[in-house]
Design a protein around this motif. Sequence first.
Motif, mmCIF file in Angstrom:
data_model
loop_
_atom_site.group_PDB
_atom_site.id
_atom_site.type_symbol
_atom_site.label_atom_id
_atom_site.label_comp_id
_atom_site.label_asym_id
_atom_site.label_seq_id
_atom_site.Cartn_x
_atom_site.Cartn_y
_atom_site.Cartn_z
ATOM 1 N N GLY A 120 0.794 -1.229 0.000
ATOM 2 C CA GLY A 120 0.000 0.000 0.000
ATOM 3 C C GLY A 120 0.821 1.271 0.000
ATOM 4 O O GLY A 120 0.265 2.371 -0.026
ATOM 5 N N TRP A 121 2.148 1.154 0.027
ATOM 6 C CA TRP A 121 3.043 2.307 -0.025
ATOM 7 C C TRP A 121 3.494 2.511 -1.478
ATOM 8 O O TRP A 121 3.949 1.571 -2.129
ATOM 9 C CB TRP A 121 4.262 2.090 0.862
ATOM 10 N N TYR A 122 3.375 3.759 -1.963
ATOM 11 C CA TYR A 122 3.683 4.049 -3.362
ATOM 12 C C TYR A 122 4.793 5.101 -3.456
ATOM 13 O O TYR A 122 4.758 6.131 -2.777
ATOM 14 C CB TYR A 122 2.425 4.524 -4.099
ATOM 15 N N LEU A 123 5.764 4.793 -4.313
ATOM 16 C CA LEU A 123 6.906 5.670 -4.490
ATOM 17 C C LEU A 123 6.466 7.013 -5.055
ATOM 18 O O LEU A 123 5.739 7.079 -6.051
ATOM 19 C CB LEU A 123 7.913 5.010 -5.442
ATOM 20 N N MET A 124 6.891 8.093 -4.405
ATOM 21 C CA MET A 124 6.553 9.436 -4.879
ATOM 22 C C MET A 124 7.594 9.879 -5.906
ATOM 23 O O MET A 124 8.593 10.526 -5.585
ATOM 24 C CB MET A 124 6.486 10.416 -3.704
ATOM 25 N N ASN A 125 7.322 9.519 -7.155
ATOM 26 C CA ASN A 125 8.259 9.821 -8.235
ATOM 27 C C ASN A 125 7.621 10.642 -9.343
ATOM 28 O O ASN A 125 8.104 10.665 -10.473
ATOM 29 C CB ASN A 125 8.827 8.522 -8.806
ATOM 30 N N ARG A 127 4.780 10.138 -10.861
ATOM 31 C CA ARG A 127 4.027 9.362 -11.852
ATOM 32 C C ARG A 127 2.569 9.785 -11.921
ATOM 33 O O ARG A 127 2.006 10.316 -10.941
ATOM 34 C CB ARG A 127 4.112 7.876 -11.512
ATOM 35 N N ASN A 128 1.929 9.530 -13.041
ATOM 36 C CA ASN A 128 0.504 9.802 -13.199
ATOM 37 C C ASN A 128 -0.293 8.844 -12.319
ATOM 38 O O ASN A 128 0.006 7.645 -12.249
ATOM 39 C CB ASN A 128 0.083 9.630 -14.659
ATOM 40 N N THR A 129 -1.310 9.355 -11.651
ATOM 41 C CA THR A 129 -2.120 8.508 -10.776
ATOM 42 C C THR A 129 -2.918 7.479 -11.571
ATOM 43 O O THR A 129 -3.363 6.477 -11.007
ATOM 44 C CB THR A 129 -3.084 9.367 -9.940
ATOM 45 N N SER A 130 -3.074 7.692 -12.868
ATOM 46 C CA SER A 130 -3.801 6.728 -13.699
ATOM 47 C C SER A 130 -3.067 5.395 -13.789
ATOM 48 O O SER A 130 -3.660 4.387 -14.174
ATOM 49 C CB SER A 130 -4.027 7.291 -15.107
ATOM 50 N N THR A 131 -1.781 5.387 -13.429
ATOM 51 C CA THR A 131 -1.004 4.139 -13.465
ATOM 52 C C THR A 131 -1.152 3.335 -12.176
ATOM 53 O O THR A 131 -0.637 2.224 -12.087
ATOM 54 C CB THR A 131 0.487 4.444 -13.696
ATOM 55 N N GLN A 137 -5.738 5.193 -6.614
ATOM 56 C CA GLN A 137 -6.154 6.378 -7.364
ATOM 57 C C GLN A 137 -7.189 7.174 -6.583
ATOM 58 O O GLN A 137 -7.101 8.402 -6.480
ATOM 59 C CB GLN A 137 -6.743 5.971 -8.719
ATOM 60 N N THR A 138 -8.167 6.465 -6.023
ATOM 61 C CA THR A 138 -9.230 7.126 -5.258
ATOM 62 C C THR A 138 -8.665 7.853 -4.046
ATOM 63 O O THR A 138 -8.993 9.021 -3.785
ATOM 64 C CB THR A 138 -10.279 6.102 -4.802
ATOM 65 N N PHE A 145 -4.291 14.749 -5.090
ATOM 66 C CA PHE A 145 -3.394 14.350 -6.175
ATOM 67 C C PHE A 145 -4.198 13.592 -7.229
ATOM 68 O O PHE A 145 -4.063 12.384 -7.401
ATOM 69 C CB PHE A 145 -2.260 13.481 -5.644
ATOM 70 N N ALA A 146 -5.052 14.298 -7.938
ATOM 71 C CA ALA A 146 -5.929 13.661 -8.911
ATOM 72 C C ALA A 146 -5.197 13.325 -10.201
ATOM 73 O O ALA A 146 -5.605 12.414 -10.929
ATOM 74 C CB ALA A 146 -7.114 14.572 -9.215
ATOM 75 N N THR A 147 -4.121 14.033 -10.506
ATOM 76 C CA THR A 147 -3.417 13.837 -11.777
ATOM 77 C C THR A 147 -2.103 13.095 -11.611
ATOM 78 O O THR A 147 -1.819 12.156 -12.351
ATOM 79 C CB THR A 147 -3.148 15.188 -12.455
ATOM 80 N N ALA A 148 -1.286 13.505 -10.652
ATOM 81 C CA ALA A 148 0.037 12.891 -10.479
ATOM 82 C C ALA A 148 0.446 12.937 -9.013
ATOM 83 O O ALA A 148 0.008 13.818 -8.258
ATOM 84 C CB ALA A 148 1.079 13.612 -11.332
ATOM 85 N N LEU A 149 1.287 11.996 -8.623
ATOM 86 C CA LEU A 149 1.857 12.004 -7.275
ATOM 87 C C LEU A 149 2.980 13.037 -7.213
ATOM 88 O O LEU A 149 3.609 13.346 -8.230
ATOM 89 C CB LEU A 149 2.415 10.624 -6.926
ATOM 90 N N PRO A 150 3.254 13.587 -6.038
ATOM 91 C CA PRO A 150 4.399 14.496 -5.909
ATOM 92 C C PRO A 150 5.695 13.774 -6.273
ATOM 93 O O PRO A 150 5.800 12.557 -6.125
ATOM 94 C CB PRO A 150 4.378 14.893 -4.427
#
Length: 267
Positions: A120-125, A127-131, A137-138, A145-150
Amino acid sequence: MKKNYVNTLIGILFFSIVKSQVGIGTPNPSNSAVLELSSSNKGFLMNTIALTSTQSASPLTAHTEGIWVYNTATSGTAPNNVIPGLYYNDGAKWVLMSINTDIPKIGDIKSSMVSTDHEGWYLMNGRNTSTLPALAQTNASTLGFATALPNTADRILKGKNTSEAVAATGGTNSYTLSQANLPNLTFSGNTSTNGAHTHNYTNRGVNYWNFNAGSLSATRTINTETRTTGTAGNHSHTFSVGSGGSSTPITQYPKHMVVQYFIYLGK
């Protein structure tokens, strides 16, 4: 058939009156237990329901203190979201039971030597949240962060002040000193005032030279003349010193260790 049901009911009631402990898998339940389960190859299966959030009693009709359930759903919005696990109700909300005091919440950030997404931990790189998976995403969208992660690559985390937005970026990895950055000091200097030495200079005044031409005397005017100062006499000189600099920026990163930053978006 009805007679059998009646006899069974009478037997249960009689057993309950005579013996206040109930044993399943054991004929001798503990006197300290209302119900004791005993099995060497089976476990106790808690009732499973799908909670919607820690604040909502649903699917129960009301919060009831002391009720235990196993939640199967991942639902709700942080910080009142729920994840699969054993919950008890304290009369006002659902509380996740865990021996781990560091249960992550949606939006938590951590540093790690791990280089990939995990648990459940996602790298803040950036990336587009659509991936991301649908749940991530929700939850990312609920955090803004609806479009991309920081993107935390090559950045040091900074606490928010009142004028900044969360996840805003800024700063630079180098800077150049300008005159305004220097201390308000005056640097001055003079050569030593002692020590005799000479200087040549051109005198452009009018000089007279007397001479005789035969029996007649005459005067001749000289417009310029080169002379030398005396060797004695103290005096000063102004001077300048070059810095030898080339305006190369200074790297301002402090001593550091490189890690990866992750944000928790649920699993």
